[in-house]
Scaffold this active site. Structure first.
Site, PDB file in Angstrom:
ATOM      1  N   HIS A 243       0.856  -1.241   0.042  1.00  0.00           N
ATOM      2  CA  HIS A 243       0.168  -0.079   0.236  1.00  0.00           C
ATOM      3  C   HIS A 243       0.723   1.316   0.003  1.00  0.00           C
ATOM      4  O   HIS A 243       0.267   2.500  -0.025  1.00  0.00           O
ATOM      5  CB  HIS A 243      -0.616  -0.019   1.097  1.00  0.00           C
ATOM      6  CG  HIS A 243      -2.230   0.943   1.223  1.00  0.00           C
ATOM      7  ND1 HIS A 243      -2.247   1.903   2.280  1.00  0.00           N
ATOM      8  CD2 HIS A 243      -3.205   1.115   0.367  1.00  0.00           C
ATOM      9  CE1 HIS A 243      -3.377   2.484   1.821  1.00  0.00           C
ATOM     10  NE2 HIS A 243      -4.008   2.269   0.720  1.00  0.00           N
ATOM     11  N   LYS A 245       3.049   4.322  -1.272  1.00  0.00           N
ATOM     12  CA  LYS A 245       3.464   5.509  -2.349  1.00  0.00           C
ATOM     13  C   LYS A 245       4.818   6.268  -2.125  1.00  0.00           C
ATOM     14  O   LYS A 245       4.834   6.836  -0.897  1.00  0.00           O
ATOM     15  CB  LYS A 245       2.422   6.312  -2.302  1.00  0.00           C
ATOM     16  CG  LYS A 245       0.832   5.840  -2.537  1.00  0.00           C
ATOM     17  CD  LYS A 245       0.115   5.537  -1.164  1.00  0.00           C
ATOM     18  CE  LYS A 245      -1.306   5.044  -1.517  1.00  0.00           C
ATOM     19  NZ  LYS A 245      -1.735   4.531  -0.096  1.00  0.00           N
ATOM     20  N   ASP A 250      16.835  11.047  -7.771  1.00  0.00           N
ATOM     21  CA  ASP A 250      18.436  11.167  -7.330  1.00  0.00           C
ATOM     22  C   ASP A 250      18.744  10.961  -5.949  1.00  0.00           C
ATOM     23  O   ASP A 250      19.846  11.403  -5.400  1.00  0.00           O
ATOM     24  CB  ASP A 250      18.784  12.588  -7.944  1.00  0.00           C
ATOM     25  CG  ASP A 250      18.879  12.633  -9.350  1.00  0.00           C
ATOM     26  OD1 ASP A 250      18.923  11.772  -9.869  1.00  0.00           O
ATOM     27  OD2 ASP A 250      18.661  13.748  -9.712  1.00  0.00           O
ATOM     28  N   HIS A 427      -9.452  11.412   2.513  1.00  0.00           N
ATOM     29  CA  HIS A 427      -8.668  10.378   2.457  1.00  0.00           C
ATOM     30  C   HIS A 427      -7.231  10.362   2.947  1.00  0.00           C
ATOM     31  O   HIS A 427      -6.454   9.529   2.771  1.00  0.00           O
ATOM     32  CB  HIS A 427      -8.428  10.200   0.710  1.00  0.00           C
ATOM     33  CG  HIS A 427      -7.955   8.879   0.266  1.00  0.00           C
ATOM     34  ND1 HIS A 427      -6.498   8.587  -0.012  1.00  0.00           N
ATOM     35  CD2 HIS A 427      -8.110   7.330   0.334  1.00  0.00           C
ATOM     36  CE1 HIS A 427      -6.059   7.380  -0.177  1.00  0.00           C
ATOM     37  NE2 HIS A 427      -7.152   6.661   0.061  1.00  0.00           N
ATOM     38  N   LYS A 429      -4.217  10.542   5.522  1.00  0.00           N
ATOM     39  CA  LYS A 429      -4.170   9.845   7.115  1.00  0.00           C
ATOM     40  C   LYS A 429      -3.090  10.502   7.658  1.00  0.00           C
ATOM     41  O   LYS A 429      -1.749  10.415   7.556  1.00  0.00           O
ATOM     42  CB  LYS A 429      -3.424   8.264   6.270  1.00  0.00           C
ATOM     43  CG  LYS A 429      -4.274   7.748   5.286  1.00  0.00           C
ATOM     44  CD  LYS A 429      -3.664   7.523   4.178  1.00  0.00           C
ATOM     45  CE  LYS A 429      -4.287   6.891   2.996  1.00  0.00           C
ATOM     46  NZ  LYS A 429      -5.484   6.335   3.004  1.00  0.00           N
ATOM     47  N   ASP A 434      -0.608  17.643  20.099  1.00  0.00           N
ATOM     48  CA  ASP A 434      -0.173  18.854  21.001  1.00  0.00           C
ATOM     49  C   ASP A 434       0.508  19.882  20.039  1.00  0.00           C
ATOM     50  O   ASP A 434       1.173  20.462  20.619  1.00  0.00           O
ATOM     51  CB  ASP A 434       1.068  18.409  21.884  1.00  0.00           C
ATOM     52  CG  ASP A 434       0.487  17.312  23.071  1.00  0.00           C
ATOM     53  OD1 ASP A 434      -0.872  17.492  23.202  1.00  0.00           O
ATOM     54  OD2 ASP A 434       0.977  16.932  23.750  1.00  0.00           O
TER      55      ASP A 434
END
Length: 509
Positions: A243, A245, A250, A427, A429, A434
């Site tokens: 899952h 990404k 470089d 979507h 996450k 604090d």
């Protein structure tokens, strides 16, 4: 007890045809098959029991087998067996893996913190590293990328600047307008002599076709599919997906976060004209860990097709050690997956939330926490900490949506605040604690991300990006509806039953 379910099903198939072959009449086929299915279900139940799963998962599978005995056996054979280990990973040369780690360990002094952090943050970096995260890296800059337009603009700009290599990895990669645009940018750089490696998940990107990939291959781009769904190992891998990404240019510029590649992530779908998401751009020392994670996935996925080793990557071209001298705060990259018993990301999130003194803000598209996470959030809210959960008012999964809402009651009763994002699909996450520490990545707040998927998150300590994350949260709250306890408890009996049922089977989702 190797591959117990396949063995049981094989025995069932063979024995089921015996009456036909022997033309026996002393026992009816119906009775024979019924007895055999009963034995099979008992055998599977025993396997589930001795695997020492969580009580919720064990109960859920027993329920499925009891209500749907035939379908339940098939479902368990594909989705239910205990966590599959990366066997090919274990067979890889241990000497190469050891050498790779030694190179990173040898640069530990370079990665040691020089930027002053609070005592709490320093302690957390040490705890997270014990959980399996990389060492915290300062001299690293991060930039919060809000939504698809900003994210893809930055990624395409970085690709255009590439001189040596581009590493790109996605769970979902679609052959639509933005997918074609990114592909063509990669092809252009490959023709210019830049090394391009393209890794995609076999399930998430199952719509990719040869005609889309062929121009990439002709340009010299190396393409690898992570655990193809149409393979001899289907039952071993279908439930454990990559899952992550990741984009790395470089060894100096990296991207990771919630966005896959597809037009829908730009708000171009009819169902979700607004797609709210967050991504992260990283430059500096933290690229060591990000690069290492990509290469480990790449070498695993390509091991059946090529003779790759760590050796070609053991140099400064892949680990240049770029430093950003005036960078604030620190970054820590954490990865986890089913190839390890360590729930690194889940434990990291618990540690970060457990350090809260004032606030815990969470944004997640799927909220299906395990018992430890739910208990921590409840106790935090009861103790007066500002606990807020931001979830999509309109979900892309009815099952997950109903299961998520089943967890709202104990949190609302404890004093937590629940916000339903009303402008589109939420979507992102993200976790913010604090206003000082934040996490952003690919992991949802659910059991699948904690235990089944290969995921990655970035922990940000006391940087300007943390303030940007707070700003986005505050803006998102303005575009959300707060769920009030008095109204929520008036849900119909039918809806409560549906939520409870979805919660019961949520460990299987």
């Amino acid at each position: 007890m190797k591959k117990p379910i396949i063995q049981l099903l094989l025995i069932f198939t063979i024995v089921s045809i015996v009456p036909f072959l022997l033309n026996t009449s002393y026992i009816s086929l119906y009775t024979f098959v019924g007895v055999l299915w009963s034995i099979t279900i008992v055998g599977i139940s025993f396997v589930i029991f001795i695997e020492n799963r969580s009580p919720q998962s064990t109960l859920a599978w027993f329920l499925v087998l009891a209500l749907l005995p035939v379908v339940g056996v098939l479902l368990y054979s594909i989705f239910g067996r205990s966590r599959w280990r990366r066997k090919k990973h274990l067979h890889r040369s241990e000497e190469q893996r050891k050498l790779f780690r030694e190179i990173l360990e040898g640069r530990r002094l370079e990665l040691s913190l020089k930027v002053p952090l609070s005592e709490r943050s320093v302690h957390l970096t040490e705890v997270v590293q014990k959980f399996g995260g990389g060492p915290a890296a300062d001299r690293t800059t991060t930039k919060l990328l809000t939504n698809g337009d900003q994210t893809f603009s930055e990624i395409l700009q970085a690709i255009e600047q590439a001189k040596h290599h581009i590493h790109i990895q996605y769970y979902i990669y679609k052959s639509d307008e933005i997918g074609t645009k990114v592909r063509d940018a990669l092809i252009k750089k490959a023709k210019d002599g830049v090394i391009v490696r393209f890794l995609y998940d076999g399930l998430g990107s199952n719509t990719l076709r040869r005609r889309f990939l062929q121009p990439m291959k002709e340009a010299g781009i190396e393409i690898v599919e992570f655990d193809p769904i149409f393979s001899a190992w289907l039952l071993e891998t279908v439930n454990y997906r990559n899952h992550r990404k990741i984009v790395i240019v470089d060894g100096e510029i990296g991207f990771t976060g919630g966005l896959n590649v597809g037009d829908e992530y730009l708000g171009r779908s009819k169902k979700f004209p607004v797609w709210r998401d967050s991504h992260l751009k990283v430059e500096g020392k933290a690229l060591y860990k990000l690069q290492a994670i990509f290469l480990e996935d790449w070498l695993y996925a390509s091991s059946g097709l090529n003779t790759y080793s760590w050796d070609p990557f053991m140099n400064r071209q892949y680990f240049p050690g770029k430093e950003i001298s005036n960078a604030e705060g620190a970054v820590q990259i954490v990865a986890s997956g089913p190839s390890s018993d360590d729930k690194s990301i889940r434990n990291t999130l618990l540690a970060v939330m457990g350090s809260a003194k004032k606030s815990i803000w969470i944004a997640t598209p799927y909220f299906i926490p395990d018992q430890e996470t739910l208990t921590l959030l409840r106790l935090s809210a009861i103790s007066g900490i500002d606990v807020r959960i931001l979830y999509p008012g309109k979900s892309d999964s009815i099952i997950s949506d109903q299961a998520s809402q089943s967890y709202f009651t104990p949190l609302l009763k404890a004093g937590a605040s629940i916000y339903s994002y009303k402008d589109g699909f939420m979507h992102a996450k993200i976790l913010l604690v604090d206003d000082k520490i934040a996490t952003i990545g690919t992991a949802n707040m659910d059991v699948r991300s904690f235990e089944l998927n290969y995921e990655i998150i970035s922990v940000l300590y006391e940087s300007e990006t943390v303030h940007d994350i707070k700003r986005d949260f505050e803006d998102d709250f303005k575009h959300s509806t707060e769920i009030k306890w008095n109204a929520f408890q008036k849900r119909s009996i039918k809806k409560r039953i549906l939520e409870s049922f979805m919660r019961l089977i949520s460990p299987l989702l």
